[in-house]
Design an enzyme around this catalytic site. Structure first.
Site, PDB file in Angstrom:
ATOM      1  N   HIS A  99       0.816  -1.208   0.000  1.00 26.48           N
ATOM      2  CA  HIS A  99       0.000   0.000   0.000  1.00 26.48           C
ATOM      3  C   HIS A  99       0.854   1.265   0.000  1.00 26.48           C
ATOM      4  CE1 HIS A  99      -4.228  -1.564   0.946  1.00 26.48           C
ATOM      5  NE2 HIS A  99      -3.490  -2.580   0.521  1.00 26.48           N
ATOM      6  N   HIS A 267      -1.728 -12.297  -2.793  1.00 27.79           N
ATOM      7  CA  HIS A 267      -2.752 -12.974  -2.004  1.00 27.79           C
ATOM      8  C   HIS A 267      -2.401 -14.426  -1.702  1.00 27.79           C
ATOM      9  CE1 HIS A 267      -5.993  -9.863  -3.400  1.00 27.79           C
ATOM     10  NE2 HIS A 267      -5.115  -9.365  -2.545  1.00 27.79           N
TER      11      HIS A 267
END
Length: 725
Positions: A99, A267
């Site tokens: 992020h 992920h």
């Protein structure tokens, strides 16, 4: 004096809100005023480091192995105040690094991980960054130990790398060398919305066409990094989501394969958090009370239990072994059918049909209770979209290829805004030159600079032609991601040679003269272009009655077409250049606002912008030879005439129907000069006028020349990272 002395005056001597509540007070009262804050950021007044602090030298003295060892060790050092999922902070640290880097967008190069900006508003309080305040606090002991040399920007990305390595993945490499900023980046436009997660229609021309997302934005909502994990506008539809995934990642310079690799590899570990029903989550860090000490999103129900953490509201892991990098993501996604459901917190997500408990991941807190895995709408897009599906099948058939593709994409994601390899420090810097790093071969320094200058001076090219060509070559530099600039001489290659702002016909003429000089003298054409600008500038200085040699450092290299990603360079095209009084078309923002944006990207201060504009006008270097703003009867000479005449009350200023202005003699009404708003703003804006008045003074003619030369040299050398290596 007693404590009642302020009764009747509100009981307090402090001007409440005078320093905090009225953000940008000038533009609050006068919203149309030109806001120069973009050029005042991160200067000496905000930087706590000593004036002579050399960050690159400090970084090179780090014990890199010790730093990496300490970061890797903290991954499994469970803290009671924020326990780790399955006893491992890897997923949290990867999300922090992701992020931090994921705010980068290619259009203007802003955002990204290169400055540690995720520590400040608004990024530290974006809904998408919920609980990353905890990740940074977990890293504090390492930052405290190694001090100035280990920037937050480096540490955050290193934490992501060490997380992957501690979970069994071999990363592509890592470069130290990022330097922290010390306050919010108010120059970054994140969107016009006034609320988090406002409907996506606010930033699209047509939500059905993902490519209509407003530039330079790359995220679908205010406060998100990429796409809405629940679907477009929170409505699940993996096929539609795929188009938005493709667009947002493309705006980060990622192709389909890189996008799929990042989604699947990102992920493969960790989980999303949203297991609780009806929990009141507190406000973000910037809105939280002092007693929270920089923490936000308070969760009274957390109770020190890993499985009760709350971030996105989506709940579950993507794989059976979330602390191990493996192919489990693909096993789940493609070997099971998935149904749409809602998390305990009420967020849309996909869960498998008929998965036996023995194949499920276990609870992140107790380590034994089977829990359903999940997929977001973006994950399902990898299966539903035919292009992503084909790429994923390729990854599944060749796990080593997947790992290599992901490693390279992760490295690109986390290093994209560091610029060329010359900026990388440390033992893990890859030796391979990657095209997205805009590689440039080393230039020659062993040639006679004086002889080259003499040949340029005798070439027949005018000062204005030489100065404009050097300027156009250098002005592409963006401090935001350290791309562009004169080094590499990419102005002679596609696409730059054909940009309207570079006056292709004039450029071809000048290059046709300078390239043979470069070949004859063994200098790079990049050096000769800059030297040509210096020669033109020295001629203009002499014409203005002064004698100053413009500094020059040889060693620029010449990039080839093969070393240039032409598509990637398209975004560097200037659509306006206030320094040469030009813009390609009419735009919603003013010419002076675009000039500020360009100046900030080039790393200029307001004073440097002022002196450069005034000098460029006087020397007659406007685009196409335009006479707008050439407030002088001595065009071609480097003089202070622009400022002298701008501040002379013998003249008046008149708007015209076409948006331009006329400068007229007050006594006779004669039109003396045409002007643009990018000229007259230096007399109308109070701050810029204060600078203009300095150079209009009788005692500052020599100072003006010195200041212009210093600012010019700064622009010409902005991308000389080899000089600081």
């Amino acid at each position: 004096m007693d404590g009642n002395q302020f009764k009747g005056l509100g009981g307090c001597p402090v001007n409440h809100g005078g320093n905090t509540a009225m953000d940008k007070p000038v533009t609050k009262w006068w919203p149309n005023a030109l806001n120069l804050d973009i050029l005042h950021q991160h200067g000496a007044r905000t930087n706590p480091m000593d004036a002579d602090y050399d960050h690159r030298a400090a970084v090179k003295a780090l014990d890199f192995d010790a730093v990496k060892s300490d970061v890797k060790a903290l991954m499994t050092e469970n803290q009671d105040w924020w326990p780790a999922d399955w006893g491992h902070y890897g997923g949290l640290m990867i999300r922090l690094a992701w992020h931090s880097a994921g705010s980068y967008r290619m259009q203007d190069g802003r955002g990204g991980a290169g400055s540690g900006n995720i520590r400040f508003a608004p990024l530290n309080s974006w809904p998408d960054n919920a609980s990353l305040d905890k990740a940074r606090r977990l890293l504090w002991p390492v930052k405290k130990k190694y001090g100035n040399a280990l920037s937050w920007a480096d540490l955050i990305i290193l934490a992501g790398n060490m997380a992957y390595e501690s979970m069994g993945f071999k990363t592509f490499g890592f470069g130290f060398g990022r330097e922290d900023i010390w306050g919010p980046e108010t120059d970054v436009y994140w969107g016009s919305e006034n609320e988090w997660l406002a409907p996506s229609e606010n930033r699209y021309g047509d939500l059905e066409n993902a490519s209509t997302l407003d530039n330079p934005l790359a995220a679908v909502h205010m406060g998100l990094i990429y796409v809405n994990p629940e679907g477009v506008n929170g409505q699940p539809d993996p096929a539609k989501t795929a188009h938005h995934v493709r667009e947002t990642f493309a705006r980060m310079a990622m192709d389909d394969e890189e996008t799929a690799a990042l989604t699947c590899g990102g992920h493969t570990v960790g989980k999303a958090h949203g297991a609780q029903v009806g929990v009141e989550i507190g406000v973000e860090p910037e809105a939280a009370g002092i007693e929270h000490q920089g923490f936000g999103w308070a969760n009274a129900e957390h109770g020190g239990t890993a499985s009760k953490a709350f971030t996105s509201g989506i709940e579950g892991a993507w794989t059976k072994e979330p602390t191990k990098f493996d192919m489990g993501y693909f096993d789940y996604l493609f070997n099971y059918e998935w149904q749409l459901t809602k998390s305990p917190a009420g967020a849309w997500q996909w869960e498998p049909i008929d998965m036996p408990d023995s194949e499920k991941p276990v609870d992140a807190g107790d380590g034994s209770t089977p829990r359903n895995p999940m997929m977001t709408d973006a994950d399902m897009a990898m299966k539903v979209d035919p292009i992503y599906n084909e790429i994923c099948k390729k990854f599944m058939a060749d796990p080593e290829y997947f790992k290599d593709t992901f490693a390279r994409a992760w490295f690109k994601l986390t290093h994209r805004d560091m610029g060329p390899r010359a900026n990388y420090i440390g033992p893990d810097v890859p030796n391979e030159d990657l095209i997205w790093q805009d590689p440039i071969p080393a230039g020659n320094t062993d040639y006679d600079v004086a002889a080259v200058k003499a040949k340029i001076a005798d070439s027949g090219l005018t000062s204005a032609e030489l100065i404009a060509t050097a300027w156009d070559s250098a002005r592409t530099f963006r401090g935001s991601d350290k791309r562009g600039g004169a080094n590499g001489a990419r102005i002679r290659l596609a696409p730059q040679k054909d940009w309207a702002g570079n006056e292709p016909q004039r450029l071809a003429k000048v290059l046709g003269v300078l390239e043979p000089i470069a070949a004859e003298t063994c200098a790079s054409i990049a050096d000769v272009i800059v030297l040509g600008g210096n020669v033109g500038l020295e001629q203009a200085i002499k014409a203005g009655g002064h004698s100053v040699e413009v500094p020059f450092t040889p060693g620029r290299g010449d990039a080839s077409d093969a070393q240039t990603d032409a598509d990637s360079f398209d975004v560097l095209e200037p659509f306006a250049d206030g320094f040469r009084n030009w813009q390609k078309d009419e735009y919603a923002v003013s010419a002076e606002e675009m000039m500020l944006d360009r100046a900030q990207l080039m790393g200029l201060t307001a004073a440097e912008m002022t002196v450069l504009v005034g000098g460029m006008r006087a020397m007659g270097t406007n685009h196409g030879g335009s006479k707008y703003g050439v407030f002088t009867d001595r065009e071609g000479a480097l003089t202070t005439d622009f400022f002298v005449n701008l501040t002379d009350m013998s003249y008046s200023w008149h708007p015209m129907d076409d948006g331009s202005y006329e400068v007229r003699d007050r006594a006779t009404g004669e039109v003396k000069w045409p002007a643009t708003s990018a000229d007259l703003v230096f007399g109308s804006n109070s701050i810029l006028r204060s600078y203009a008045e300095v150079y209009a003074q009788d005692d500052n003619a020599e100072k003006f020349v010195r200041d212009f030369v210093a600012a010019w040299t700064k622009v010409m050398n902005a991308d000389r990272f080899d000089l600081a290596a």
